[in-house]
Design a protein around this motif. Structure first.
Motif, short mmCIF file in Angstrom:
data_model
loop_
_atom_site.label_atom_id
_atom_site.label_comp_id
_atom_site.label_asym_id
_atom_site.label_seq_id
_atom_site.Cartn_x
_atom_site.Cartn_y
_atom_site.Cartn_z
N GLN A 313 5.37 4.35 4.72
CA GLN A 313 6.04 5.02 5.84
C GLN A 313 5.78 6.53 5.80
N PRO A 314 5.43 7.11 6.94
CA PRO A 314 5.19 8.56 6.97
C PRO A 314 6.47 9.35 6.71
N GLY A 315 6.33 10.44 5.97
CA GLY A 315 7.47 11.30 5.71
C GLY A 315 8.41 10.80 4.64
N VAL A 316 8.04 9.69 3.97
CA VAL A 316 8.93 9.07 2.99
C VAL A 316 8.36 9.24 1.58
N ARG A 317 9.17 9.73 0.68
CA ARG A 317 8.83 9.74 -0.75
C ARG A 317 9.24 8.39 -1.30
N GLN A 318 8.27 7.57 -1.66
CA GLN A 318 8.51 6.19 -2.06
C GLN A 318 9.01 6.10 -3.51
N ASN A 319 9.61 4.94 -3.83
CA ASN A 319 9.98 4.68 -5.23
C ASN A 319 9.27 3.44 -5.79
N TYR A 320 8.53 2.72 -4.95
CA TYR A 320 7.73 1.56 -5.38
C TYR A 320 8.60 0.53 -6.10
N ALA A 321 9.74 0.25 -5.48
CA ALA A 321 10.71 -0.66 -6.08
C ALA A 321 10.20 -2.10 -6.15
N TYR A 322 9.54 -2.53 -5.08
CA TYR A 322 9.04 -3.90 -5.00
C TYR A 322 7.67 -3.88 -4.35
N PHE A 323 6.92 -4.96 -4.56
CA PHE A 323 5.64 -5.07 -3.88
C PHE A 323 5.58 -6.43 -3.18
N PRO A 324 6.03 -6.47 -1.91
CA PRO A 324 6.01 -7.73 -1.17
C PRO A 324 4.64 -8.01 -0.56
N ALA A 325 4.25 -9.27 -0.56
CA ALA A 325 3.05 -9.72 0.13
C ALA A 325 3.42 -10.93 0.97
N VAL A 326 3.04 -10.88 2.24
CA VAL A 326 3.32 -12.00 3.16
C VAL A 326 2.02 -12.78 3.35
N PHE A 327 2.10 -14.08 3.13
CA PHE A 327 0.92 -14.94 3.18
C PHE A 327 0.94 -15.78 4.46
N GLU A 328 -0.14 -15.68 5.22
CA GLU A 328 -0.31 -16.49 6.43
C GLU A 328 -1.15 -17.70 6.06
N PRO A 329 -0.53 -18.88 5.91
CA PRO A 329 -1.25 -20.03 5.40
C PRO A 329 -2.44 -20.47 6.26
N ALA A 330 -2.33 -20.29 7.58
CA ALA A 330 -3.42 -20.71 8.45
C ALA A 330 -4.68 -19.90 8.21
N VAL A 331 -4.51 -18.67 7.72
CA VAL A 331 -5.65 -17.78 7.48
C VAL A 331 -6.02 -17.77 6.00
N PHE A 332 -5.02 -17.62 5.14
CA PHE A 332 -5.29 -17.52 3.70
C PHE A 332 -5.70 -18.86 3.09
#
Length: 411
Positions: A313-332
C-alpha cells in the motif's frame, strides 16, 4: 438472540495454532533443550520472537526484590509509556490479551444496537461485539487488500447503528480516510481491530492514531508479543475512557470501597510486561528481517499464473505480519486445500487464515450466511498464509516456493 455456545473444534481458535504448525518459540540458545532432529526440517507457519534468555532474566530480576507481580506494577507502567512513544499515540492501556482489550473497549464506549464489521477476521472480533449484547452487521471486503469494502458501508447503516469496527488485515490497513468521512457523516464511533498492525504507519502517523480507538494483540504469534497480551490505544485526551478502561480490567473497581461497573480481570502481569519491554528493543530489527522474507516470496511468486499476492500500500510503513497468497485453482492447477495438504507432506506448515469466515461458523450459522459477503467467502476458500518470521532463512523461503511451484506443475 445469537447463540454463544463454544465450538471446540473450530479451526479458527487460537488453540488450533499448534495443529496448524505454529511454533511456541525458542529462547536463549544455550539454555533450552535442543529440538529433536526430526523436527529440524519442519518449517512452521510462524515462530515467536523472543529476546536472549539472559536479557529477559535481567529484566525480571528486580521482581524478586519487589514481589510486585501484577496489578499495574512498575514494568506495566513503563511499557505503557514506551509503547505510546513507539506507536505514536497519546494513550495506551494494557490488557491480559487482545480479546479482552476489545471486549472491554466496546463496553467502555457504551456501544449498543448494531455494529458494522467484517467477517474476514479472527473470531474474537465478532465474539467481542456479541458478548456486549450488540449485533454484528457484516460488510464484505475488498479484493485488493481484504479489508472492509468502504463502498458497501453506507448501505448497511440504520438508525440502530452505533459504530463501525473495521479490521486491518495481515498488516494491510483499512481505508481510514473514507471510514472517517462516513463515521463523521452519520455520527458513528470507529474502533479498529489493529491486531495485525503493530508498528504500521500511514503517512507518518501511527495507525493507532486513527479512529476513536484501536485494539492491538500482543499474542505470541504476532510481530510483537508480550507472551499473551493486548492494548487499547486512542488519540487525544479522553480521561473518561482512560478511567473506564482502567476500572473495567480490574473488576470495575474505582477505589477501595467503590465498584461502579461490572468489569473483568484482564490486567497484564509484570512477567508479560517484562517480555514486552525486551521485545520492544528489538522489534524494528525483527521487522526488517521479516521484510527480507516477504521480498523473497515476491521475487519467486509474484509473476506465477494463478497465485495472487497483495500489493504493498502506498504511504504505508509495513510490518510484514503475514504473507497471504490466494490460489486460483482454474489457473494454478491445484486448489488451496490440495496445496495445504501437499506442503504438509514436505514438512511445510501453512495456515488457512481466515477460514471459515466468522459468518459461516457454527455459533453464528442460524443468523448469518457467508454468501451475503461473497468476496470474503471466496477469498477464505482460496487463501493460505505462508510461513513468515524473523528467523526464517531465505533458503527455507526458497524451499517453500519450490514446493508450491512443484505442486502447481503436478496439477
Amino acid at each position: 438472540m445469537i447463540r454463544t455456545k463454544r465450538s471446540e473444534d473450530s479451526p479458527q481458535r487460537e488453540g488450533a495454532d499448534e495443529r496448524a504448525g505454529l511454533s511456541k518459540g525458542t529462547a536463549g540458545k544455550e539454555n533450552v533443550p535442543k529440538r529433536k532432529e526430526a523436527e529440524m526440517d519442519k518449517i512452521l507457519v510462524t515462530r515467536s520472537s523472543m529476546p536472549e534468555f539472559e536479557e529477559y532474566v535481567e529484566e525480571i530480576r528486580d521482581l524478586w526484590e519487589s514481589h510486585w507481580l501484577t496489578n499495574m506494577g512498575e514494568k506495566h507502567v513503563r511499557l505503557e509509556r514506551e509503547l505510546a512513544e513507539y506507536l505514536k499515540v497519546d494513550n495506551v492501556s494494557l490488557f491480559s490479551n487482545g480479546h479482552m482489550a476489545l471486549e472491554l473497549l466496546i463496553q467502555a464506549m457504551g456501544l449498543t444496537g448494531e455494529v458494522i464489521t467484517t467477517p474476514y477476521t479472527f473470531v474474537s472480533t465478532t465474539h467481542a461485539i456479541v458478548r456486549n449484547g450488540c449485533v454484528p452487521v457484516f460488510c464484505d471486503i475488498s479484493r485488493e487488500d481484504y479489508t472492509m469494502d468502504v463502498s458497501k458501508i453506507e448501505a448497511l447503516i440504520t438508525d440502530r447503528t452505533s459504530a463501525i469496527l473495521p479490521v486491518h488485515v495481515y498488516g494491510n490497513i483499512c481505508n481510514v480516510d473514507e471510514i472517517d468521512r462516513i463515521a463523521k457523516k452519520y455520527g458513528l464511533k470507529v474502533i479498529y481491530d489493529a491486531a495485525h498492525t503493530f508498528g504500521v504507519e500511514y503517512r507518518g502517523r501511527g495507525i493507532a492514531s486513527f479512529g476513536d480507538a484501536s485494539m492491538f494483540s500482543f499474542h505470541a504469534t504476532k510481530v510483537y508479543n508480550t507472551i499473551e497480551g493486548g492494548a487499547v490505544c486512542f488519540p487525544g485526551t479522553n480521561e473518561t475512557l482512560k478511567a473506564d478502561l482502567y476500572g473495567l480490567k480490574n473488576f470495575g473497581i474505582r477505589s477501595e470501597e467503590v465498584v461502579d461497573e461490572i468489569g473483568a480481570n484482564s490486567k497484564m502481569n509484570e512477567f508479560q510486561a517484562a517480555m514486552g519491554l525486551c521485545n520492544l528493543r528489538h522489534v524494528d530489527d525483527e521487522i526488517l528481517k521479516r521484510k527480507a522474507v516477504a521480498e523473497r516470496y515476491r521475487e519467486r511468486l509474484a509473476d506465477v499464473p494463478g497465485i495472487r499476492l497483495v500489493a504493498e500500500q502506498p504511504g504505508v510503513r509495513q510490518n510484514y505480519a503475514y504473507f497471504p497468497a490466494v490460489f486460483e485453482p482454474a489457473v494454478f492447477g491445484r486448489s488451496r486445500d490440495e496445496i495445504y495438504e501437499e506442503l504438509k507432506t514436505e514438512g511445510i506448515f501453512t495456515r488457512k487464515y481466515f477460514y471459515p469466515v466468522t459468518n459461516a461458523l457454527e455459533c453464528y450459522r442460524e443468523h448469518y450466511h457467508p454468501e451475503d459477503t461473497p468476496v470474503a467467502h471466496e477469498i477464505s476458500k482460496k487463501v493460505l498464509t505462508l510461513p513468515i518470521y524473523a528467523d526464517l532463512a531465505i533458503r527455507d523461503v526458497d524451499r517453500i516456493c519450490d514446493a508450491i511451484l512443484r505442486t502447481g506443475r503436478r496439477g
